[in-house]
Design an enzyme around this catalytic site. Sequence first.
Site, PDB file in Angstrom:
ATOM      1  N   ARG A  69      30.630 -10.418 -21.806  1.00 60.66           N
ATOM      2  CA  ARG A  69      29.555 -10.888 -21.941  1.00 60.66           C
ATOM      3  C   ARG A  69      29.214 -11.165 -23.632  1.00 60.66           C
ATOM      4  O   ARG A  69      29.426 -10.296 -24.393  1.00 60.66           O
ATOM      5  CB  ARG A  69      28.154 -10.052 -21.703  1.00 60.66           C
ATOM      6  CG  ARG A  69      26.986 -10.629 -22.128  1.00 60.66           C
ATOM      7  CD  ARG A  69      25.832  -9.726 -21.452  1.00 60.66           C
ATOM      8  NE  ARG A  69      24.627 -10.399 -22.035  1.00 60.66           N
ATOM      9  CZ  ARG A  69      23.278  -9.859 -21.577  1.00 60.66           C
ATOM     10  NH1 ARG A  69      23.331  -8.917 -20.353  1.00 60.66           N
ATOM     11  NH2 ARG A  69      22.200 -10.437 -21.831  1.00 60.66           N
ATOM     12  N   ARG A  84      24.510 -15.720 -18.806  1.00 61.90           N
ATOM     13  CA  ARG A  84      25.400 -14.402 -19.070  1.00 61.90           C
ATOM     14  C   ARG A  84      26.173 -14.155 -17.944  1.00 61.90           C
ATOM     15  O   ARG A  84      25.872 -14.396 -16.722  1.00 61.90           O
ATOM     16  CB  ARG A  84      24.473 -13.320 -19.201  1.00 61.90           C
ATOM     17  CG  ARG A  84      23.835 -12.679 -18.354  1.00 61.90           C
ATOM     18  CD  ARG A  84      22.378 -13.465 -17.970  1.00 61.90           C
ATOM     19  NE  ARG A  84      21.437 -13.613 -19.154  1.00 61.90           N
ATOM     20  CZ  ARG A  84      20.566 -12.531 -19.537  1.00 61.90           C
ATOM     21  NH1 ARG A  84      20.292 -11.598 -18.817  1.00 61.90           N
ATOM     22  NH2 ARG A  84      19.797 -12.724 -20.489  1.00 61.90           N
ATOM     23  N   ASP A 114      24.680  -9.068 -16.549  1.00 58.96           N
ATOM     24  CA  ASP A 114      23.734  -8.425 -17.202  1.00 58.96           C
ATOM     25  C   ASP A 114      23.358  -7.086 -16.309  1.00 58.96           C
ATOM     26  O   ASP A 114      23.321  -7.365 -14.967  1.00 58.96           O
ATOM     27  CB  ASP A 114      22.320  -9.261 -17.211  1.00 58.96           C
ATOM     28  CG  ASP A 114      20.947  -8.574 -17.834  1.00 58.96           C
ATOM     29  OD1 ASP A 114      21.175  -7.825 -18.742  1.00 58.96           O
ATOM     30  OD2 ASP A 114      19.977  -8.899 -17.166  1.00 58.96           O
ATOM     31  N   ASP A 154      21.073  -3.760 -15.987  1.00 62.85           N
ATOM     32  CA  ASP A 154      19.815  -2.850 -16.585  1.00 62.85           C
ATOM     33  C   ASP A 154      19.552  -1.772 -15.901  1.00 62.85           C
ATOM     34  O   ASP A 154      19.559  -1.702 -14.633  1.00 62.85           O
ATOM     35  CB  ASP A 154      18.439  -4.063 -16.673  1.00 62.85           C
ATOM     36  CG  ASP A 154      18.592  -5.283 -17.333  1.00 62.85           C
ATOM     37  OD1 ASP A 154      19.171  -5.263 -18.394  1.00 62.85           O
ATOM     38  OD2 ASP A 154      18.083  -6.202 -16.786  1.00 62.85           O
TER      39      ASP A 154
HETATM   40  C1  X6L Z   1       6.871 -15.249 -20.171  1.00 64.86           C
HETATM   41  C2  X6L Z   1       7.713 -14.387 -20.949  1.00 64.86           C
HETATM   42  C3  X6L Z   1       7.637 -15.524 -18.854  1.00 64.86           C
HETATM   43  C4  X6L Z   1       8.734 -13.980 -20.841  1.00 64.86           C
HETATM   44  C5  X6L Z   1       8.615 -14.853 -18.611  1.00 64.86           C
HETATM   45  C6  X6L Z   1      10.903 -13.167 -17.825  1.00 64.86           C
HETATM   46  C7  X6L Z   1      11.590 -13.440 -20.119  1.00 64.86           C
HETATM   47  C8  X6L Z   1      12.050 -12.511 -17.595  1.00 64.86           C
HETATM   48  C9  X6L Z   1      12.707 -12.736 -19.813  1.00 64.86           C
HETATM   49  C10 X6L Z   1       9.362 -14.166 -19.477  1.00 64.86           C
HETATM   50  C11 X6L Z   1      10.445 -13.444 -19.004  1.00 64.86           C
HETATM   51  C12 X6L Z   1      12.915 -12.300 -18.705  1.00 64.86           C
HETATM   52  C13 X6L Z   1      17.343 -13.302 -15.156  1.00 64.86           C
HETATM   53  C14 X6L Z   1      16.515 -14.252 -15.143  1.00 64.86           C
HETATM   54  C15 X6L Z   1      16.575 -13.344 -17.012  1.00 64.86           C
HETATM   55  C16 X6L Z   1      18.099 -12.767 -13.995  1.00 64.86           C
HETATM   56  C17 X6L Z   1      16.846 -14.487 -12.872  1.00 64.86           C
HETATM   57  C18 X6L Z   1      14.373 -11.707 -18.109  1.00 64.86           C
HETATM   58  C19 X6L Z   1      15.631 -11.891 -19.097  1.00 64.86           C
HETATM   59  N1  X6L Z   1      17.484 -12.740 -16.291  1.00 64.86           N
HETATM   60  N2  X6L Z   1      16.230 -14.964 -13.928  1.00 64.86           N
HETATM   61  N3  X6L Z   1      16.117 -14.446 -16.221  1.00 64.86           N
HETATM   62  N4  X6L Z   1      17.520 -13.328 -12.730  1.00 64.86           N
HETATM   63  N5  X6L Z   1      16.505 -15.217 -11.462  1.00 64.86           N
HETATM   64  O1  X6L Z   1      18.746 -11.661 -13.825  1.00 64.86           O
HETATM   65  O2  X6L Z   1      14.520 -11.072 -17.140  1.00 64.86           O
HETATM   66  S1  X6L Z   1      16.358 -13.169 -18.797  1.00 64.86           S
HETATM   67 MG    MG Z   2      17.887  -8.091 -17.435  1.00 62.64          MG
HETATM   68 MG    MG Z   3      19.907  -6.784 -19.853  1.00 66.01          MG
END
Ligand code: X6L
Ligand code: MG
Ligand code: MG
Length: 162
Positions: free
Chosen positions: A83, A92, A95, A97
């Site tokens: 990664r 990525r 990931d 967590d």
């Molecule tokens: C406002 C602010 C709205 C922050 C959303 C949500 C940021 C989730 C990061 C957010 C916000 C994340 C995955 C993903 C990511 C995943 C899918 C995160 C980290 N990881 N989308 N987006 N699956 N479908 O594993 O979770 S980035």
């Molecule tokens: Mg994550």
């Molecule tokens: Mg993570």
Amino acid sequence: MSERPRRRALLALGSNLGDRAAFLRDAVAAIPDVVDVSFTYETDPVGGPDQQPFLNLVVMLDTDLTPYELLEVCRACEMAAAREREVRWGPRTLDVDVLWVDDETIDDPPELIVPHERMFERAFVLVPVADVAPDVLPDGYDVVVAADTEGVRRLGSLGDVG
Ligand code: X6L
Ligand code: MG
Ligand code: MG
């Protein structure tokens, strides 16, 4: 002698770069003490730049590893998947967590927050959690509605995906 009790832990895995299913399979095989694996879901990306859909799943462990040791397991899996961290919340290969460890709360940002601070907000986490550990979900949480409304599509068992 101090005890190392075995406890249930949940880890969330996601990939949206390269051979997504292969990265998930290799990681699940490398994680110790796995006793259950959710279905695999294709999920619309949440947050970050425009990017490809993810594959997401959750594994359940019965483990005596501490949350910090689990964090090291997550990092080792991500390293094994080569990664690269360039764009925040960007694409990525893998990931991993730490979501949950029974009877543990840890608030040690940015290293580790358990339960994971976003686990009760994201359908791409909640829907697979419901497969393996529905009792940790918020009261009255409707997984079917979440999956329909938030871009989470069940593909099947990890072994059949890809
Ligand atoms: C406002 C602010 C709205 C922050 C959303 C949500 C940021 C989730 C990061 C957010 C916000 C994340 C995955 C993903 C990511 C995943 C899918 C995160 C980290 N990881 N989308 N987006 N699956 N479908 O594993 O979770 S980035
Ligand atoms: Mg994550
Ligand atoms: Mg993570």
